[in-house]
Design an enzyme around this catalytic site. Structure first.
Site, mmCIF file in Angstrom:
data_model
loop_
_atom_site.group_PDB
_atom_site.id
_atom_site.type_symbol
_atom_site.label_atom_id
_atom_site.label_comp_id
_atom_site.label_asym_id
_atom_site.label_seq_id
_atom_site.Cartn_x
_atom_site.Cartn_y
_atom_site.Cartn_z
ATOM 1 N N TRP A 21 0.858 -1.195 0.000
ATOM 2 C CA TRP A 21 0.000 0.000 0.000
ATOM 3 C C TRP A 21 0.892 1.244 0.000
ATOM 4 C CZ3 TRP A 21 -1.512 2.703 4.950
ATOM 5 C CH2 TRP A 21 -2.384 3.781 4.708
ATOM 6 N N TYR A 54 -4.937 -0.104 -4.687
ATOM 7 C CA TYR A 54 -3.634 0.521 -4.451
ATOM 8 C C TYR A 54 -3.043 0.994 -5.777
ATOM 9 C CZ TYR A 54 -3.797 -1.741 0.175
ATOM 10 O OH TYR A 54 -4.160 -2.162 1.433
ATOM 11 N N ALA A 209 2.445 2.799 12.927
ATOM 12 C CA ALA A 209 1.676 4.055 12.885
ATOM 13 C C ALA A 209 2.242 5.008 11.833
ATOM 14 C CB ALA A 209 1.644 4.718 14.258
#
Length: 336
Positions: A21, A54, A209
């Protein structure tokens, strides 16, 4: 590399899944993307996650080229369906029978394979009866185009309903792909308990994250040049929500903890999600081959309870835990 069973199935996948991604087909050149996949293979990663959306199908094409020549039975390939692709026509999104059956054919063509190991509903489709969606998935499995079925960012109730229908249809819904990290723990109260009960595993995305848990972003300081936070192709939008001084200050408190257990902050972040026994694998991307080799060092790491407690104390109230936020990932209308 270590391997874990995916749900209550006999399928084993690598504890690190290589995901493309943002990077493949957009953020990095194709030759570098191929180098990253080769690095993943060299590191023992056998599981590869992508999606038709994607880079508007380009990421699947890049992954297919990068895996060309590998023994098909030795890798596990995952892809997804839901978001718009192609010209974004009125049937080019969602989980209708039409879109699912057309999308799997396109994905297989781009990935240069006869089947995917795991075909995932990229979001829940409120405009299509769940019975229609699961019947289409069952037909994909019976046609031999997918071996197992999974979902991404579904609520506990949605997973329960989908799992029940899959069981009636004689197919296996064995995975959930949610966001999960030290900073984002919204699945812990509802999705994980339901999944454990049903025999569904998590394949988690964004365990670092969006790079924030590497510790490279400092409070009161502009993002480093070349980092995801400076990427105008989409990376900056995703990472921006974490770039608050309270979050970045708390993350700096993880740096000495990582050092004490002989890990980098990024390795600590990946090792942390793998402590959850309902997590089968953590999805990690890369824009450089060396990032792959660094991330796999999190495999097999056991963090003792004292370290886990210190991580919680360092992050304090910057952690997001509200389980209701999973439901907010369900689009209220099919995207176009």
């Amino acid at each position: 590399m270590d391997f874990r069973y995916l749900g209550n199935s006999g399928l084993k996948i690598s504890e690190i899944t290589y995901g493309n991604w943002i990077t493949h087909g957009s953020q990095v050149e194709n030759d570098v993307a191929t180098q990253c996949v080769r690095a993943a293979l060299d590191a023992g990663i056998t599981s590869y996650d992508t999606a038709d959306v994607y880079a508007n199908t380009a990421a699947e094409t890049v992954l297919g080229e990068a895996l060309k020549g590998e023994r098909r039975e030795s890798v596990e390939i995952f892809t997804k369906v839901y978001w718009p692709t192609g010209p974004r026509g009125h049937n080019d999104s969602g989980l209708s029978r039409k879109h699912i059956l057309e999308s799997i054919n396109g994905s297989l063509r781009r990935l240069q394979t006869d089947y995917v190991d795991l075909y995932q509903a990229h979001r829940y489709d409120v405009e299509t009866p769940l019975e229609e969606t699961m019947q289409a998935f069952a037909d994909v499995v019976r046609q031999g185009k997918a071996l197992y079925i999974g979902v991404s960012e579904w609520t506990a109730d949605q997973i329960r309903a989908g799992h029940a229908l899959a069981k009636e249809l004689g197919i296996q819904l064995i995975s959930s792909q949610p966001q999960y990290s030290m900073l984002w723990r919204v699945i812990e109260d509802e999705v994980v308990p339901a999944s454990r009960e049903l025999g569904v595993s998590q394949i988690v995305w964004s365990p670092i994250a969006q790079g924030v848990l590497t510790g490279k972003y400092l409070p009161g300081t502009p993002p480093p040049a070349g980092s995801r936070a400076t990427d105008e192709k989409g990376g900056a939008d995703m990472v921006g929500r974490w770039l608050r001084d309270d979050v970045l200050t708390a993350v700096q408190g993880l740096v000495p903890i990582a050092a004490e257990v002989d890990l980098t902050p990024a390795q600590l972040a990946v090792a942390w999600v793998l402590q959850n026994d309902n997590v089968a694998s953590a999805i990690v991307g890369a824009s450089r081959p060396e990032q792959v080799h660094e991330n796999v060092k999190a495999v097999g790491v056991k963090l003792d309870p004292e370290v886990m407690s210190r991580i919680d104390a360092a992050l304090g109230d910057v952690v997001t835990r509200d389980p209701a936020l999973t439901a907010k990932n369900t689009p209220q209308a099919r995207p176009s």
